[in-house]
Design an enzyme around this catalytic site. Sequence first.
Site, PDB file in Angstrom:
ATOM      1  N   LYS A  61     -30.822 -13.441  29.213  1.00  0.00           N
ATOM      2  CA  LYS A  61     -30.660 -13.888  27.821  1.00  0.00           C
ATOM      3  C   LYS A  61     -29.463 -13.203  27.158  1.00  0.00           C
ATOM      4  O   LYS A  61     -29.017 -13.584  26.086  1.00  0.00           O
ATOM      5  CB  LYS A  61     -31.942 -13.624  27.029  1.00  0.00           C
ATOM      6  CG  LYS A  61     -33.147 -14.424  27.546  1.00  0.00           C
ATOM      7  CD  LYS A  61     -34.402 -14.067  26.770  1.00  0.00           C
ATOM      8  CE  LYS A  61     -35.665 -14.703  27.340  1.00  0.00           C
ATOM      9  NZ  LYS A  61     -35.826 -16.117  26.934  1.00  0.00           N
TER      10      LYS A  61
ATOM     11  N   HIS B 237     -41.461 -23.529  34.074  1.00  0.00           N
ATOM     12  CA  HIS B 237     -40.753 -22.959  32.922  1.00  0.00           C
ATOM     13  C   HIS B 237     -39.617 -22.028  33.320  1.00  0.00           C
ATOM     14  O   HIS B 237     -39.042 -21.375  32.458  1.00  0.00           O
ATOM     15  CB  HIS B 237     -41.707 -22.158  32.040  1.00  0.00           C
ATOM     16  CG  HIS B 237     -42.782 -22.958  31.388  1.00  0.00           C
ATOM     17  ND1 HIS B 237     -42.665 -23.471  30.115  1.00  0.00           N
ATOM     18  CD2 HIS B 237     -43.988 -23.340  31.839  1.00  0.00           C
ATOM     19  CE1 HIS B 237     -43.776 -24.122  29.805  1.00  0.00           C
ATOM     20  NE2 HIS B 237     -44.597 -24.057  30.833  1.00  0.00           N
TER      21      HIS B 237
ATOM     22  N   THR C 233     -36.898 -22.272  22.674  1.00  0.00           N
ATOM     23  CA  THR C 233     -37.512 -23.010  21.566  1.00  0.00           C
ATOM     24  C   THR C 233     -37.120 -22.372  20.233  1.00  0.00           C
ATOM     25  O   THR C 233     -37.116 -23.036  19.198  1.00  0.00           O
ATOM     26  CB  THR C 233     -39.051 -23.031  21.700  1.00  0.00           C
ATOM     27  OG1 THR C 233     -39.504 -21.716  22.033  1.00  0.00           O
ATOM     28  CG2 THR C 233     -39.495 -24.001  22.765  1.00  0.00           C
TER      29      THR C 233
ATOM     30  N   LYS D 247     -36.059 -23.893  16.432  1.00  0.00           N
ATOM     31  CA  LYS D 247     -36.635 -23.438  15.153  1.00  0.00           C
ATOM     32  C   LYS D 247     -35.539 -23.028  14.184  1.00  0.00           C
ATOM     33  O   LYS D 247     -35.583 -23.351  12.994  1.00  0.00           O
ATOM     34  CB  LYS D 247     -37.591 -22.260  15.392  1.00  0.00           C
ATOM     35  CG  LYS D 247     -38.839 -22.650  16.184  1.00  0.00           C
ATOM     36  CD  LYS D 247     -39.607 -21.424  16.682  1.00  0.00           C
ATOM     37  CE  LYS D 247     -40.607 -21.836  17.758  1.00  0.00           C
ATOM     38  NZ  LYS D 247     -41.109 -20.695  18.542  1.00  0.00           N
TER      39      LYS D 247
ATOM     40  N   LYS E 154     -35.883 -13.002  20.793  1.00  0.00           N
ATOM     41  CA  LYS E 154     -36.447 -13.533  22.034  1.00  0.00           C
ATOM     42  C   LYS E 154     -36.774 -12.333  22.910  1.00  0.00           C
ATOM     43  O   LYS E 154     -36.376 -11.216  22.598  1.00  0.00           O
ATOM     44  CB  LYS E 154     -35.439 -14.441  22.740  1.00  0.00           C
ATOM     45  CG  LYS E 154     -34.032 -13.809  22.853  1.00  0.00           C
ATOM     46  CD  LYS E 154     -33.009 -14.753  23.485  1.00  0.00           C
ATOM     47  CE  LYS E 154     -32.468 -15.775  22.530  1.00  0.00           C
ATOM     48  NZ  LYS E 154     -32.823 -17.142  22.855  1.00  0.00           N
ATOM     49  N   ARG E 155     -37.491 -12.564  24.001  1.00  0.00           N
ATOM     50  CA  ARG E 155     -37.743 -11.449  24.906  1.00  0.00           C
ATOM     51  C   ARG E 155     -36.429 -10.828  25.366  1.00  0.00           C
ATOM     52  O   ARG E 155     -35.400 -11.515  25.428  1.00  0.00           O
ATOM     53  CB  ARG E 155     -38.556 -11.920  26.118  1.00  0.00           C
ATOM     54  CG  ARG E 155     -40.017 -12.093  25.834  1.00  0.00           C
ATOM     55  CD  ARG E 155     -40.673 -10.811  25.376  1.00  0.00           C
ATOM     56  NE  ARG E 155     -40.884  -9.918  26.488  1.00  0.00           N
ATOM     57  CZ  ARG E 155     -42.060  -9.679  27.051  1.00  0.00           C
ATOM     58  NH1 ARG E 155     -43.154 -10.223  26.571  1.00  0.00           N
ATOM     59  NH2 ARG E 155     -42.174  -8.870  28.082  1.00  0.00           N
TER      60      ARG E 155
END
Length: 819
Positions: free
Chosen positions: A564, A362, A666, A670, A558-559
């Site tokens: 990110k 991952h 993910t 969504k 998100k984290r």
Amino acid sequence: MTANKAGQTVKAAVKAKDISEGILRHLQQSLGVEMEEAGPAEFWEALSLVVREIDLQRIRATRKKERENKARRVYYLSLEFLVGRLLSNNLHNLGIFKEAEKALSEMGVSLTDVLEHEADPSLGNGGLGRLAACFMDSLATLDTPAIGYGINYRFGLFRQSFAGGRQVETPDGWREDSFPWGIERPKRKQLIKLYGRVAEHAGKAVWEDTRSVLGMPWDVPVTGYNTETVNTLRLWESRATEGFDLNSFDAGRYQDSRSQEITAENISQVLYPNDNHPAGKELRLIQQYFFVACSMADLIDRYKRENGDGWDHFADKVVMQLNDTHPAIAVAELIRILLDEEDFKFPDALVLCRKVFAYTNHTLLPEALEKWPQRLIARVLPRHMQIIHMINYHFLHSEVDAVWPGDDSMKRRLSIIEEPDRPGDDQMVRMAYLSVIGSNKVNGVAAIHSKLVQDMLFPEFHRIWPDKIVNVTNGVTPRRWLDHCNPELAELIDNSIEGDWRGELDLLSDLKPFANDEAFQRKFAEIKLNNKRKLAAIIKELCNIEVNPEAIFDVQIKRLHEYKRQQLNLLHIMALYRRLLENPNLDVPPRVFIFGAKAAPGYLVAKSIIHAINRLADRINNDRRIKDKIKVVFIPNYRVSLAERIIPAADVSEQISTAGFEASGTGNMKMALNGALTVGTMDGANVEIAEEVGDDNIFIFGMTVDGVSELRSRGYNAWDVYHASDELKSVIDWLGSGDLSPEEPDAFKPIVESLLDRGDYFLTLADYQAYSDAHDRIVQTWKNPREWWRKAIINTASMGKFSSDRSIADYNRTIWNMK
Ligand code: 26W
């Protein structure tokens, strides 16, 4: 109710009357309260117990069917299952949501209120844990025989609050009040060993002088959509065994409540809050082994009950999926059992092992790849360490040597044991190598990621085994992430297209002809606005900030991690604010920037980014000069149940990782499914989302993976970018000035240092201008509502590929060889 694969409807033959009788019975007999005294929390528990009875009945039927079919079963090994609330999900999947609503309303109770009284089990950190939960839903839906194995943590991921804008963590004892979904199964408890030493008796290795821990399973039923199948999620809880307590060797220390030592009970106490960075702690290794050993013993017991004592059919009946390297010790555990308890010879044990394991990667982040000190494993699991050496010896001397004869540097490079850079330092055990070597298949989680796994992460393994590394693109369950979280949109879809889109998400493409239909656009936009109104109310309640539901809701959830790039979003909002101050009449639509993110408690730059966003939010939200053109909201304690409120209300989905770093994502799927437009880099599943929706219906910006590596090889200098852009320079200077945190002027220095002094590893500044331009395109598009809603509808209509049903069908076909 819609038809199942065989054309019949599958719906529990349960009516509102049965449900209300069940609720009454459980209120009185299980909870000991009269209906008149019961509040929504009691109604929640009583209804959950009613549903649980149906689940249990179906679990028995599912097991019976599986025993008769003697099919292969998937065992999904994961340290995290971020399941979210289960009552609504179960009601939907069993097809009795409406009946339950009716039953409660006849008792004068609202199902919506009742559902809010369920705790949200946070048994995971982020994407990996939530993926495991979506996969459990799809496994049951596709009638795939499967058991999920994990840990029943007493404390899941910490609860997040803010003090002065800073993250504060408190424990989340999520099951303190009751967790009716989990059922203790003492009959299936296991005893596992730790520590000790390896002796030899009559030529056989014996692991002795060990200490034991008891594993108690808790079974959580997992219902599938439109099927009778109910699978099991089996979560282990650690207990002390009488006379075998981990501490019994030292009763003195037992009394010391301050001690941080490892006891049998505390193995399953807490989920490690790290995402993408291993803790390297003895207790974490023990957690990994504890749940792996319990699960392996359990599945072998089941295999023997169903197939007798021989091992001939084991590989036909069992496949174990390793969710990242966290359960990698399972490879050594199986070989240990085969050698020490089942009289296998090593080569045969390895052959069998390689038929039954598969490993999902991952992440490519080097610091996220788990390595354990050889000495630690040798102390906690001495026999396993020997076995790892055996596997390594075999691998290097027969498999590596066959491809690169006599090449010692290649052997050093591919060895499971990493030699230290400095003599005297620890040797480290590379868990990813153990996973690859022990597995039949290895998969990445999006096309671009799997390619990088082949070419960058494991190129030599790919050379040795060209068919081993494959792709399975992630997916999300449309039941939770559309039907349940966005009922109005689900109804609009029901009224517009034929067929069971909840079970066959590809059918959503039948919405495409409506993309340009003005009436449909109006309905679609109205539903989004309604969802935004509901979210605005939640924001008011949680953050005491008023936001305009007509504004663009721009969402990054998100984290918190530098790759990110929440900091890119932050810098851009700072710039927008300055532009508005310079020109308050700027013709821009109002925008609300919404964040949700937890930072690992030890990750200082990430925490500083949260602090900065909160301080900036305070400043902007209270500045009358900009006339509410921008609002910034950081919703505390982001988790599954909040995601279910935020995602249906998103207009813009921020997916802005440095290309090559986000394995899949993910949340991107969504939000697009719920009609948000993505602003994103060519990274992870964004690439495939762009392919599905078409370039006109997504805002792609920034460097590609190739661009990133070219820039790095040319030599990237963040200072050059800083000096070349007045806007960027001014916002970074502002961030570093202490103006946003006068009481602690250096509070945001870690961010500025990371961006400039430490070289901007994640290329935030390099992508800044492209990101800002992409936002200008977003604004231009928003100004033309017909265009905006056409794109939004095309997004929803194009998400068929990203159902986790498709992911599981891919696993069934390419990895698990399910009939
Ligand atoms: C041992 C520390 C640790 C903990 C968690 C290392 C690595 C992890 C996970 C691999 C982090 C994770 O959740 N990765 C995410 O997995 C999702 C499901 O495949 C992907 O969609 C995300 O892109 C990926 O970051």
